[in-house]
Scaffold this motif. Structure first.
Motif, PDB file in Angstrom:
ATOM      1  N   ILE A  98      53.910  69.451  54.460  1.00  0.00           N
ATOM      2  CA  ILE A  98      55.066  69.120  55.384  1.00  0.00           C
ATOM      3  C   ILE A  98      56.409  69.091  54.388  1.00  0.00           C
ATOM      4  O   ILE A  98      56.307  68.291  53.426  1.00  0.00           O
ATOM      5  N   ASP A  99      57.348  69.954  54.526  1.00  0.00           N
ATOM      6  CA  ASP A  99      58.380  70.237  53.890  1.00  0.00           C
ATOM      7  C   ASP A  99      59.258  69.124  54.076  1.00  0.00           C
ATOM      8  O   ASP A  99      59.994  69.028  55.237  1.00  0.00           O
ATOM      9  N   VAL A 100      59.521  68.153  53.291  1.00  0.00           N
ATOM     10  CA  VAL A 100      60.441  67.051  53.593  1.00  0.00           C
ATOM     11  C   VAL A 100      61.699  67.145  52.731  1.00  0.00           C
ATOM     12  O   VAL A 100      61.827  66.694  51.746  1.00  0.00           O
ATOM     13  N   TRP A 101      62.319  68.224  53.045  1.00  0.00           N
ATOM     14  CA  TRP A 101      63.831  68.438  52.607  1.00  0.00           C
ATOM     15  C   TRP A 101      64.767  67.821  53.176  1.00  0.00           C
ATOM     16  O   TRP A 101      64.854  68.044  54.418  1.00  0.00           O
ATOM     17  N   GLU A 102      65.757  66.810  52.465  1.00  0.00           N
ATOM     18  CA  GLU A 102      66.627  65.957  53.291  1.00  0.00           C
ATOM     19  C   GLU A 102      67.414  66.646  54.094  1.00  0.00           C
ATOM     20  O   GLU A 102      67.968  66.360  55.080  1.00  0.00           O
ATOM     21  N   HIS A 103      67.823  68.054  53.681  1.00  0.00           N
ATOM     22  CA  HIS A 103      68.997  68.849  54.538  1.00  0.00           C
ATOM     23  C   HIS A 103      68.288  69.173  55.930  1.00  0.00           C
ATOM     24  O   HIS A 103      69.056  69.413  56.803  1.00  0.00           O
ATOM     25  N   ALA A 104      66.859  69.326  55.900  1.00  0.00           N
ATOM     26  CA  ALA A 104      66.359  70.085  56.920  1.00  0.00           C
ATOM     27  C   ALA A 104      66.393  68.999  58.348  1.00  0.00           C
ATOM     28  O   ALA A 104      66.607  69.447  59.489  1.00  0.00           O
ATOM     29  N   PHE A 105      66.382  67.928  58.153  1.00  0.00           N
ATOM     30  CA  PHE A 105      66.403  66.710  59.190  1.00  0.00           C
ATOM     31  C   PHE A 105      67.643  65.999  59.271  1.00  0.00           C
ATOM     32  O   PHE A 105      68.076  65.365  60.296  1.00  0.00           O
ATOM     33  N   TYR A 106      68.679  66.315  58.550  1.00  0.00           N
ATOM     34  CA  TYR A 106      69.828  65.417  58.245  1.00  0.00           C
ATOM     35  C   TYR A 106      70.958  65.706  59.392  1.00  0.00           C
ATOM     36  O   TYR A 106      71.411  64.701  59.978  1.00  0.00           O
ATOM     37  N   ILE A 107      70.981  67.024  59.927  1.00  0.00           N
ATOM     38  CA  ILE A 107      71.946  67.131  60.914  1.00  0.00           C
ATOM     39  C   ILE A 107      71.432  66.515  62.332  1.00  0.00           C
ATOM     40  O   ILE A 107      72.133  65.901  63.065  1.00  0.00           O
ATOM     41  N   GLN A 108      70.270  66.652  62.604  1.00  0.00           N
ATOM     42  CA  GLN A 108      69.508  65.993  63.682  1.00  0.00           C
ATOM     43  C   GLN A 108      69.120  64.379  63.578  1.00  0.00           C
ATOM     44  O   GLN A 108      69.610  63.769  64.612  1.00  0.00           O
ATOM     45  N   TYR A 109      68.726  64.017  62.495  1.00  0.00           N
ATOM     46  CA  TYR A 109      68.348  62.669  62.615  1.00  0.00           C
ATOM     47  C   TYR A 109      69.567  61.860  61.703  1.00  0.00           C
ATOM     48  O   TYR A 109      69.380  60.724  61.518  1.00  0.00           O
ATOM     49  N   LYS A 110      70.491  62.571  61.257  1.00  0.00           N
ATOM     50  CA  LYS A 110      71.507  61.820  60.334  1.00  0.00           C
ATOM     51  C   LYS A 110      70.877  61.131  59.155  1.00  0.00           C
ATOM     52  O   LYS A 110      70.042  61.916  58.473  1.00  0.00           O
ATOM     53  N   ASN A 111      70.978  59.967  58.973  1.00  0.00           N
ATOM     54  CA  ASN A 111      70.544  59.329  57.755  1.00  0.00           C
ATOM     55  C   ASN A 111      69.168  58.545  57.876  1.00  0.00           C
ATOM     56  O   ASN A 111      68.860  57.581  57.274  1.00  0.00           O
ATOM     57  N   VAL A 112      68.480  58.727  58.971  1.00  0.00           N
ATOM     58  CA  VAL A 112      67.412  57.934  59.491  1.00  0.00           C
ATOM     59  C   VAL A 112      66.124  59.020  59.537  1.00  0.00           C
ATOM     60  O   VAL A 112      65.718  59.302  60.588  1.00  0.00           O
TER      61      VAL A 112
END
Length: 153
Positions: free
Chosen positions: A136-150
């Protein structure tokens, strides 16, 4: 995913090729040692993403079987080692949410212990101590737009 494959993964392939070309031309051990970080980062990125793509499957709504785990050896090992698929998902989510910045969450097979284990690696470091099964690629930019900082959400 097209962007992730054609730009992000391709950048690792290009970086690895460049580092290997430079390594072949290096004349001293010091020059070769200086290239190890680039080879590890780009080589790991290529290895990790190659497995990542093999794990992908379209969701059922698009005619695929993504998200379904059929009966068989993998499900039997998951049930034995984690109690259930739900427990595996819960543990995997907790471990990957704890990664600071970028990294990878892994389900791997420990050949010595003959069991499945969850592991994480930072950045693009490949999984070397287990046989990687799911990454599982846990790349902070991959989830940032959808989940913000959570991240855990």
């Amino acid at each position: 995913m097209v962007l992730h494959h054609t730009k992000h993964h391709q950048a690792y392939v290009n970086g690895l090729n460049a580092a290997e070309q430079t390594d072949m031309a290096a004349k001293t051990p010091q020059e070769k040692i200086r290239l190890q970080a680039a080879i590890k980062f780009n080589g790991g990125g290529h290895i990790n993403h190659s497995l990542f793509w093999l794990n992908m499957s379209p969701p059922p709504r698009n005619g695929g079987k993504g998200g379904e785990l059929p009966e068989g050896p993998l499900k039997q090992l998951i049930d034995r080692d984690f109690g259930s698929v739900e427990n595996l998902i819960k543990e995997m989510n907790a471990d990957t949410a704890a990664i600071q910045g970028s990294g990878w969450g892994w389900l791997g097979y420990n050949k010595n212990a003959k069991r499945l284990e969850i592991a994480t690696t930072p950045n693009q470091d490949p999984l070397l101590n287990l046989v990687p099964l799911i990454g599982i690629d846990v790349w902070e930019h991959a989830f940032y737009i959808q989940y913000k900082n959570v991240k855990p959400d």
